[in-house]
Design an enzyme around this catalytic site. Structure first.
Site, PDB file in Angstrom:
ATOM      1  N   HIS A 143       0.761   0.532 -13.475  1.00  0.00           N
ATOM      2  CA  HIS A 143       1.475  -0.698 -13.830  1.00  0.00           C
ATOM      3  C   HIS A 143       2.968  -0.392 -13.963  1.00  0.00           C
ATOM      4  O   HIS A 143       3.345   0.547 -14.660  1.00  0.00           O
ATOM      5  CB  HIS A 143       0.928  -1.256 -15.147  1.00  0.00           C
ATOM      6  CG  HIS A 143       1.669  -2.484 -15.600  1.00  0.00           C
ATOM      7  ND1 HIS A 143       1.411  -3.734 -15.070  1.00  0.00           N
ATOM      8  CD2 HIS A 143       2.675  -2.639 -16.485  1.00  0.00           C
ATOM      9  CE1 HIS A 143       2.239  -4.606 -15.628  1.00  0.00           C
ATOM     10  NE2 HIS A 143       3.012  -3.973 -16.498  1.00  0.00           N
ATOM     11  N   ASN A 165      -5.465   2.471 -13.095  1.00  0.00           N
ATOM     12  CA  ASN A 165      -4.491   1.514 -12.562  1.00  0.00           C
ATOM     13  C   ASN A 165      -3.098   2.096 -12.754  1.00  0.00           C
ATOM     14  O   ASN A 165      -2.882   2.977 -13.597  1.00  0.00           O
ATOM     15  CB  ASN A 165      -4.609   0.179 -13.316  1.00  0.00           C
ATOM     16  CG  ASN A 165      -3.668  -0.882 -12.764  1.00  0.00           C
ATOM     17  OD1 ASN A 165      -3.470  -0.985 -11.549  1.00  0.00           O
ATOM     18  ND2 ASN A 165      -3.061  -1.662 -13.645  1.00  0.00           N
ATOM     19  N   ILE A 203      -8.027  -9.552 -11.202  1.00  0.00           N
ATOM     20  CA  ILE A 203      -8.507  -8.987 -12.459  1.00  0.00           C
ATOM     21  C   ILE A 203     -10.012  -8.723 -12.364  1.00  0.00           C
ATOM     22  O   ILE A 203     -10.771  -9.601 -11.948  1.00  0.00           O
ATOM     23  CB  ILE A 203      -8.165  -9.942 -13.626  1.00  0.00           C
ATOM     24  CG1 ILE A 203      -6.633 -10.050 -13.742  1.00  0.00           C
ATOM     25  CG2 ILE A 203      -8.784  -9.455 -14.927  1.00  0.00           C
ATOM     26  CD1 ILE A 203      -6.169 -11.164 -14.662  1.00  0.00           C
ATOM     27  N   LEU A 204     -10.413  -7.524 -12.715  1.00  0.00           N
ATOM     28  CA  LEU A 204     -11.845  -7.181 -12.683  1.00  0.00           C
ATOM     29  C   LEU A 204     -12.548  -7.816 -13.877  1.00  0.00           C
ATOM     30  O   LEU A 204     -11.954  -7.966 -14.949  1.00  0.00           O
ATOM     31  CB  LEU A 204     -12.006  -5.661 -12.716  1.00  0.00           C
ATOM     32  CG  LEU A 204     -11.443  -4.914 -11.495  1.00  0.00           C
ATOM     33  CD1 LEU A 204     -11.354  -3.414 -11.773  1.00  0.00           C
ATOM     34  CD2 LEU A 204     -12.281  -5.182 -10.253  1.00  0.00           C
ATOM     35  N   GLY A 242       0.774  -1.245   0.000  1.00  0.00           N
ATOM     36  CA  GLY A 242       0.000   0.000   0.000  1.00  0.00           C
ATOM     37  C   GLY A 242       0.802   1.290   0.000  1.00  0.00           C
ATOM     38  O   GLY A 242       0.325   2.301   0.520  1.00  0.00           O
TER      39      GLY A 242
HETATM   40  C1  GRF Z   1       3.101  -0.850  -7.465  1.00  0.00           C
HETATM   41  O1  GRF Z   1       4.461  -0.717  -7.673  1.00  0.00           O
HETATM   42  C2  GRF Z   1       2.314  -0.836  -8.751  1.00  0.00           C
HETATM   43  O2  GRF Z   1       3.075  -0.487  -9.862  1.00  0.00           O
HETATM   44  C3  GRF Z   1       1.854  -2.253  -8.941  1.00  0.00           C
HETATM   45  O3  GRF Z   1       1.833  -2.833  -7.689  1.00  0.00           O
HETATM   46  C4  GRF Z   1       2.739  -2.156  -6.814  1.00  0.00           C
HETATM   47  C5  GRF Z   1       2.016  -1.989  -5.525  1.00  0.00           C
HETATM   48  O4  GRF Z   1       2.826  -1.513  -4.482  1.00  0.00           O
HETATM   49  N1  GRF Z   1       0.581  -2.260  -9.631  1.00  0.00           N
HETATM   50  P1  GRF Z   1       2.160  -0.844  -3.220  1.00  0.00           P
HETATM   51  O5  GRF Z   1       1.171  -1.846  -2.631  1.00  0.00           O
HETATM   52  O6  GRF Z   1       1.458   0.408  -3.674  1.00  0.00           O
HETATM   53  O7  GRF Z   1       3.271  -0.558  -2.256  1.00  0.00           O
END
Ligand code: GRF
Length: 224
Positions: free
Chosen positions: A122, A120, A105-106, A25
């Site tokens: 990524h 999102n 996945i939604l 998070g």
């Molecule tokens: C992030 O680095 C994001 O790119 C990916 O998952 C990771 C989550 O990290 N989708 P966090 O839970 O926000 O620390």
């Protein structure tokens, strides 16, 4: 300018938002910090986690935001998990759904119903390196740059219209951990920024394309 006009039109109506998490998070924290500093005009109604162990739940509680756990591993029938998760979002019917390290996945049906309302982040320079393990994969490639991308979510995984990227040059000394650390610092900048654009009405998805301040963009904005 368009910017100040938009701001005036939108004052007073905070974007109702649900955030989905699965893990540590840190992106959630970056968003919570911006909200606490009044830099982000969203109202977070609920933080949903598919993982009871997610440290992000603690972060949500510390910020005084309602949380709900829908434990993925508590469902024998995984379709029921997805239904339950999505029903919880639908009954609130938020203006925005933020995926912040959400590892599920939604459904296609959900993505269609919330078209243009799901963001999102990524960890790659999409369209490169969709899917998992992007840090190792980019280091195994001959690419010069890596980064992270904020995009709208559509039915196709990691393929929705791109909004904003953080980009960093790969160093010869980088290992996946070091690279991830650098990219994630960039994520804490670009995700709140894109969310702010959305909440202020500058960022939209129209006919499957990203529209920023009234103009369709064919390439994401890049921050370095
Ligand atoms: C992030 O680095 C994001 O790119 C990916 O998952 C990771 C989550 O990290 N989708 P966090 O839970 O926000 O620390």
């Amino acid at each position: 300018s368009n910017y100040s006009q938009m701001k005036e039109l939108d004052t007073g109506s905070a974007t109702s938002t649900i955030i989905l998490i699965s893990g540590y998070g840190t992106n959630l924290q970056a968003i919570l910090d911006e909200v606490a500093n009044n830099h982000l005009p969203i109202q977070i109604i609920l933080i949903l986690s598919d993982n009871p162990q997610a440290h992000g739940i603690r972060r949500a509680k510390n910020a005084g935001i309602p949380t709900k756990i829908i434990n993925y591993h508590g469902f024998n029938n995984k379709a029921d998990f997805h239904l339950t998760m999505e029903e919880n979002i639908k009954k609130i019917d938020p203006d925005l759904v933020i995926l912040a390290g959400y590892m599920r996945i939604l459904s296609e049906e959900f993505c269609r119903q919330f078209k243009g309302k799901i963001l999102n982040i990524h960890p790659s320079l999409l369209p490169k390196f969709r899917g998992l393990n992007t840090y190792q994969r980019v280091l195994d490639s001959s690419d010069e740059f890596h980064g992270s991308t904020v995009h709208f979510v559509t039915e196709e995984l990691d393929s929705g219209p791109l909004v904003l990227q953080y980009r960093t040059k790969i160093k010869t000394t980088d290992d996946p951990k070091q690279l991830r650390k650098r990219v994630q610092l960039g994520e804490y900048q670009i995700y709140p920024m894109a969310i702010r654009w959305f909440a202020e009405g500058f960022l939209k998805m129209i006919k499957g394309k990203t529209v920023l301040n009234g103009k369709r963009i064919s390439k994401p904005k890049i921050l370095e």
